[in-house]
Structure formats: structure tokens, C-alpha cells
Design a protein around this motif. Structure first.
Motif, PDB file in Angstrom:
ATOM      1  N   ARG A 140      -7.983   1.857  -4.597  1.00  0.00           N
ATOM      2  CA  ARG A 140      -8.233   2.908  -3.578  1.00  0.00           C
ATOM      3  C   ARG A 140      -8.776   2.304  -2.300  1.00  0.00           C
ATOM      4  O   ARG A 140     -10.150   2.169  -2.235  1.00  0.00           O
ATOM      5  N   SER A 165       4.230   3.614   3.144  1.00  0.00           N
ATOM      6  CA  SER A 165       3.867   2.245   2.592  1.00  0.00           C
ATOM      7  C   SER A 165       4.078   1.373   3.432  1.00  0.00           C
ATOM      8  O   SER A 165       4.586   1.492   4.577  1.00  0.00           O
ATOM      9  N   TRP A 184       6.097   9.567   0.666  1.00  0.00           N
ATOM     10  CA  TRP A 184       5.383   8.642   0.580  1.00  0.00           C
ATOM     11  C   TRP A 184       5.241   7.751   1.917  1.00  0.00           C
ATOM     12  O   TRP A 184       6.444   7.598   2.388  1.00  0.00           O
ATOM     13  N   TYR A 186      -5.122   4.876   0.530  1.00  0.00           N
ATOM     14  CA  TYR A 186      -4.080   4.138   0.188  1.00  0.00           C
ATOM     15  C   TYR A 186      -4.291   3.483  -1.336  1.00  0.00           C
ATOM     16  O   TYR A 186      -5.333   2.793  -1.434  1.00  0.00           O
ATOM     17  N   ASP A 187      -3.400   3.148  -2.126  1.00  0.00           N
ATOM     18  CA  ASP A 187      -3.606   2.451  -3.279  1.00  0.00           C
ATOM     19  C   ASP A 187      -2.794   1.266  -2.738  1.00  0.00           C
ATOM     20  O   ASP A 187      -1.673   0.872  -2.592  1.00  0.00           O
ATOM     21  N   SER A 200       0.839  -1.246   0.014  1.00  0.00           N
ATOM     22  CA  SER A 200      -0.082  -0.106  -0.104  1.00  0.00           C
ATOM     23  C   SER A 200       0.955   1.029  -0.074  1.00  0.00           C
ATOM     24  O   SER A 200       1.892   1.091   0.555  1.00  0.00           O
ATOM     25  N   ARG A 201       0.375   2.234  -0.643  1.00  0.00           N
ATOM     26  CA  ARG A 201       1.064   3.424  -0.760  1.00  0.00           C
ATOM     27  C   ARG A 201       0.005   4.725  -0.687  1.00  0.00           C
ATOM     28  O   ARG A 201      -0.797   4.810  -1.142  1.00  0.00           O
ATOM     29  N   ARG A 202       0.678   5.642   0.169  1.00  0.00           N
ATOM     30  CA  ARG A 202      -0.146   7.044   0.578  1.00  0.00           C
ATOM     31  C   ARG A 202       0.795   8.281   0.230  1.00  0.00           C
ATOM     32  O   ARG A 202       1.923   8.227   0.687  1.00  0.00           O
ATOM     33  N   ALA A 237      -7.666   3.820   4.851  1.00  0.00           N
ATOM     34  CA  ALA A 237      -7.137   3.095   6.225  1.00  0.00           C
ATOM     35  C   ALA A 237      -8.213   2.891   7.273  1.00  0.00           C
ATOM     36  O   ALA A 237      -9.047   3.602   7.422  1.00  0.00           O
ATOM     37  N   LEU A 278      -0.979   1.790   9.756  1.00  0.00           N
ATOM     38  CA  LEU A 278      -1.088   2.836   8.674  1.00  0.00           C
ATOM     39  C   LEU A 278      -1.599   4.091   9.239  1.00  0.00           C
ATOM     40  O   LEU A 278      -2.549   4.126   9.968  1.00  0.00           O
TER      41      LEU A 278
END
Length: 232
Positions: free
Chosen positions: A57, A18, A16, A39-40, A5-7, A60, A34
Motif C-alpha cells: 500500500r 490503475s 477502480w 494504491y496497492d 497499481s490499483r485504487r 500517490a 495517478l
């Protein structure tokens, strides 16, 4: 499956956060802890042709989501050629533009290569031999369950770049939107990269985040030290 996951944070240059985890035998997974936000979520290919076709998408704190994976790979077949037969090993490397995936393969004796299980998307392919010759084929579209045939690369004399940056752990050499080289960096020590001649951009990264970039002109036969910490 491996999940990540990445934000995106809102900062001066962007940053970022993750997390990465793997599923259990039943397919369940948990990404934690998180920071609040969206997040993706993506899946990584690991001994499988299956993955999420695109990132999902998710906020959290969400639970009970179902990720439906599908086949997402294709293949490439081609030949690396050289006007001067010098012998020695020839390698082909591919970089996927829409992600961090890359692959490398040693060509057979006549320069042929087959790359299977490539995640669909736009790939940049680079060939190099032990004599400093290089070739580039940017922007090759790999489609699901299809073969890209007759991907020919013609070797030419290359240039050498030696990028370094005290705060970076990796670098990418780009030409336009394509990638011609990537390398991991060790603090204080330059990488050694053979690249096609011409204008290029060297991007320095730390934990996947850009910390600096600079322009250079790679010239045949030249060995250039590129110190990213000296660039504005």
C-alpha cells in the motif's frame, strides 16, 4: 519487472483506477499520472519466479520506495481421465483466486500434465476435451517451492453456456468461490464456454469492474444463451 497499481473509488457500485509500467534495467520504475489516494502496488511474473509476496500500500506522490521481490511459485502435476476413451486433445486451465493469473496446457497422450511456475495461492483447475467433456478441481493450494502431486481430474459430459453483454469485455463463470470458466467478450457476440453441469453465477466485467451478474443452471447437453443485459 512489470508493476501495476490499483485504487478503489467510492461510487455507487465501486470502480477502480490503475496504471501499469515496466522497470528499466536498473530496476527503477514510475507509475504516473495517478489520482490522489492510496494504491496497492504489485509486480507481475514475467520470465521470472520472483515477485512481491503481497501487494504494498503506497500513497500517490510517494518516491524512493523499495520493492523486495522473492520466489513465489510452485507447481502442479496430475492426470485427466475419462471413462470413455474418445481420443483428441485435452486441455487443463488454472485460475488463481487471489489475482488475475491463469494458465493453460495441453495434456500429453495419456492425459498427464505438469504446470510449473504457478504463483502461490489458491487455484481452480478445469479440464476439457474436444467432445464437450469437462472436469473441475476447485480450491487447490499451491505453495512456494512445492509440488502438488497426483491432481486427478475425471471428465464428465459438460454443458455449454453462451454469455453476452453489450457493455462487458469479459465474463467469469463461478461456482461458489471457485472459477469454472473465463472468456473475453466482443460487443454483440456471445462467448462459447463448456462448463460442468450445475448451478453457477455468470459475472460480466468491463475493464475489470463488474457491470452485471446472473444465475444459471448448466445442464448436460444444453446450449444456453445468457444475456446479462436483461438481468436485474
Amino acid at each position: 519487472f512489470f508493476f501495476s497499481s490499483r485504487r478503489r473509488h467510492t461510487r455507487l457500485q465501486g470502480d477502480w483506477s490503475s496504471d501499469v509500467c515496466s522497470s528499466d534495467l536498473g530496476g527503477s520504475f514510475r507509475l504516473a499520472p495517478l489520482l490522489p489516494g492510496d494504491y496497492d502496488v504489485t509486480t507481475e511474473l514475467y520470465n521470472s519466479n520472483l515477485a512481491l509476496p503481497k501487494a504494498m500500500r503506497v500513497a500517490a506522490g510517494t518516491s524512493g520506495i523499495t520493492l523486495r521481490v522473492a520466489e513465489v511459485t510452485g507447481s502442479v502435476r496430475g492426470t485427466v481421465e475419462s471413462e470413455v476413451a474418445r481420443g483428441g486433445e485435452v486441455y487443463v486451465t488454472g485460475f488463481r483466486r487471489e489475482g488475475t493469473e491463469s494458465t493453460e496446457q495441453l495434456c500429453d497422450a495419456d492425459g498427464g500434465f505438469v504446470m510449473e511456475h504457478l504463483r502461490s495461492g489458491t487455484w481452480d483447475f478445469i479440464a476439457r476435451d474436444v467432445h464437450g467433456q469437462v472436469a473441475a478441481r476447485p480450491g487447490v493450494l499451491v505453495e512456494i517451492r512445492r509440488d502438488v502431486l497426483a491432481l486427478d481430474l475425471a471428465l464428465v459430459p459438460g454443458a455449454k453456456l453462451r454469455p453476452l453483454h453489450p457493455e462487458a469485455d469479459a465474463c467469469i463463470v463461478r461456482r461458489g468461490s471457485g472459477v469454472v470458466a473465463k472468456a473475453q467478450l466482443t460487443s454483440g457476440l456471445p462467448a462459447e464456454l463448456a462448463v460442468p453441469p450445475g448451478k453457477c453465477t455468470i459475472v460480466f466485467l468491463r475493464a475489470g469492474v463488474e457491470v452485471a451478474r446472473t444465475q444459471a443452471i448448466a445442464r448436460v447437453g444444453e446450449d444456453q444463451l445468457i444475456d446479462g443485459s436483461r438481468q436485474q
